[in-house]
Motif scaffolding. Structure first.
Motif, PDB file in Angstrom:
ATOM      1  N   LEU A   1       1.060  -1.078  -0.167  1.00 41.05           N
ATOM      2  CA  LEU A   1      -0.284  -0.001   0.269  1.00 41.05           C
ATOM      3  C   LEU A   1       0.871   1.233  -0.013  1.00 41.05           C
ATOM      4  N   ASP A   2       0.267   1.778  -0.835  1.00 41.39           N
ATOM      5  CA  ASP A   2       1.794   3.372  -0.762  1.00 41.39           C
ATOM      6  C   ASP A   2       0.299   3.703   0.719  1.00 41.39           C
ATOM      7  N   ILE A   3       1.122   4.844   1.318  1.00 36.25           N
ATOM      8  CA  ILE A   3       0.308   5.359   2.398  1.00 36.25           C
ATOM      9  C   ILE A   3       0.787   7.293   2.305  1.00 36.25           C
ATOM     10  N   VAL A   4      -0.032   7.721   1.685  1.00 37.79           N
ATOM     11  CA  VAL A   4       0.039   9.590   1.946  1.00 37.79           C
ATOM     12  C   VAL A   4      -0.312  10.179   2.266  1.00 37.79           C
ATOM     13  N   MET A   5       0.333  11.212   2.889  1.00 36.12           N
ATOM     14  CA  MET A   5      -0.117  11.861   4.563  1.00 36.12           C
ATOM     15  C   MET A   5       0.225  13.637   4.197  1.00 36.12           C
ATOM     16  N   ILE A   6      -1.015  14.359   3.866  1.00 37.12           N
ATOM     17  CA  ILE A   6      -0.895  15.835   3.319  1.00 37.12           C
ATOM     18  C   ILE A   6      -1.300  15.792   4.997  1.00 37.12           C
ATOM     19  N   ARG A   7       0.370  16.950   5.677  1.00 36.05           N
ATOM     20  CA  ARG A   7       0.668  17.437   6.601  1.00 36.05           C
ATOM     21  C   ARG A   7      -0.261  19.591   6.501  1.00 36.05           C
ATOM     22  N   GLU A   8      -0.674  19.648   7.534  1.00 38.05           N
ATOM     23  CA  GLU A   8      -1.384  20.638   7.941  1.00 38.05           C
ATOM     24  C   GLU A   8      -0.920  22.215   7.107  1.00 38.05           C
ATOM     25  N   ALA A   9      -1.298  22.712   6.462  1.00 40.45           N
ATOM     26  CA  ALA A   9      -1.330  24.313   5.783  1.00 40.45           C
ATOM     27  C   ALA A   9      -1.994  24.796   5.211  1.00 40.45           C
ATOM     28  N   PRO A  10      -1.523  26.047   4.757  1.00 41.13           N
ATOM     29  CA  PRO A  10      -2.490  27.359   4.803  1.00 41.13           C
ATOM     30  C   PRO A  10      -3.300  26.617   3.734  1.00 41.13           C
ATOM     31  N   ARG A  11      -4.552  27.077   3.516  1.00 41.77           N
ATOM     32  CA  ARG A  11      -5.781  26.661   2.902  1.00 41.77           C
ATOM     33  C   ARG A  11      -5.143  27.040   1.527  1.00 41.77           C
ATOM     34  N   ARG A  12      -4.452  28.112   0.967  1.00 43.87           N
ATOM     35  CA  ARG A  12      -4.502  28.364   0.112  1.00 43.87           C
ATOM     36  C   ARG A  12      -3.327  27.701  -0.431  1.00 43.87           C
ATOM     37  N   LEU A  13      -2.768  27.070   0.239  1.00 38.79           N
ATOM     38  CA  LEU A  13      -1.500  26.149  -0.466  1.00 38.79           C
ATOM     39  C   LEU A  13      -2.451  24.871  -0.557  1.00 38.79           C
ATOM     40  N   PHE A  14      -2.948  24.541   0.577  1.00 37.97           N
ATOM     41  CA  PHE A  14      -3.856  23.324   0.227  1.00 37.97           C
ATOM     42  C   PHE A  14      -4.827  23.308  -1.110  1.00 37.97           C
TER      43      PHE A  14
END
Length: 293
Positions: free
Chosen positions: A219-232
């Motif tokens: 399985l590829d585990i992808v984690m997207i961490r906290e960031a400003p909403r505009r960056l998200f």
């Protein structure tokens, strides 16, 4: 000549999963194949239909989107029965990962003549789901909320419903503190989501895990961490190509088993249908399912 049983989700794609089947069915019958059609009343009913058809030695066609594909594929996993896909839903992401064509004639040739290919599946365990098997991915966070919004969209279809659902989910999302255990090793993570991907795609063609392979036993585990909403939002746009994995806000791991926990009730989903709340464990089942692709 192969014998087919089509298990149809009559509400796939926002209209009817049966709309695609007549063209493929006509071509199968013209080639001399036998085709019977069963309409599912629920996912549980679809699983029963698939198992009974597989026990009779028939190729089972999942007609609809990722929900019915995961449901039928999960029912056939480990049984030796063969699955065929007739993509007719909003996302069709697992069919995309398999490279299946949209053209009915090309798809029919695959169903008639191609040898089955072994692919991996994902076993899901939580307080709600015991041994549920899906095909594409398990995702915990803002994307599970976005998928819920997309599933309830009445005026939008396909990628538009997922994009609108994503915008709605992001505007209300609070980053969660996750504890992610991959093959016994614990990782802390604070952010938007954790995705355990067997397939490269989710959310109607978004390449969440561009290097994921359906037959590598991982399985590829992808984690997207906290960031400003505009960056998200910028990162969301990069999901179309998979370029997001190059950002420092994104971490990718690989493993055979993952447990996802969080500091508050966080929704998770799988293959566009399964909805519940963390914690959840997902483990790969290598070569579990034979698929015509």
């Amino acid at each position: 000549m192969r014998q087919f049983t089509a298990v149809v989700n009559p509400t796939a794609g926002g209209s009817t999963g049966a709309a695609v089947l007549p063209r493929v069915g006509r071509l199968l019958r013209e080639a001399g194949a036998e085709l019977e059609t069963e309409y599912s009343r629920s996912l549980a009913h679809a699983r029963d239909l698939a198992r009974r058809a597989g026990e009779r030695g028939r190729v089972v066609l999942a007609v609809g989107g990722d929900g019915i594909a995961g449901c039928v594929g999960g029912a056939l996993g480990g049984t030796g029965s063969v699955l065929g896909l007739v993509p007719a839903g909003r996302g069709n992401d697992f069919a995309r990962a398999l490279g299946l064509p949209a053209d009915p004639a090309a798809l029919t040739r695959i169903l008639l003549h191609n040898a089955p290919r072994p692919v991996d599946t994902i076993e899901v365990e939580s307080a709600v789901h015991r041994g549920t098997v899906v095909l594409g991915s398990v995702y915990a966070g803002v994307d599970a909320l976005a998928n819920r919004h997309a599933n309830h969209a009445r005026l939008l279809r396909g990628a538009a419903s997922y994009y609108a659902g994503g915008l709605r989910a992001v505007t209300t999302w609070r980053p969660a503190a996750y504890r992610v255990t991959v093959d016994g090793r614990e990782h802390t993570h604070r952010g938007y989501t954790v995705v355990a991907a067997n397939s490269a795609y989710y959310g109607s063609g978004r390449a969440i895990a561009p290097d994921a392979r359906v037959d590598d036993g991982l399985l590829d585990i992808v984690m997207i961490r906290e960031a400003p909403r505009r960056l998200f939002f910028a990162l969301m746009n990069e999901l179309s190509t998979g370029a997001h994995v190059n950002r420092p806000e994104v971490r990718v791991l690989r493993g055979r088993e993952i447990r996802i926990e969080a500091d508050r009730p966080v929704p998770y989903g799988a293959d566009g249908e399964v909805e519940a709340t963390l914690p959840v464990t997902a483990r790969v089942r290598p070569g579990d399912l034979a698929v015509l692709c």
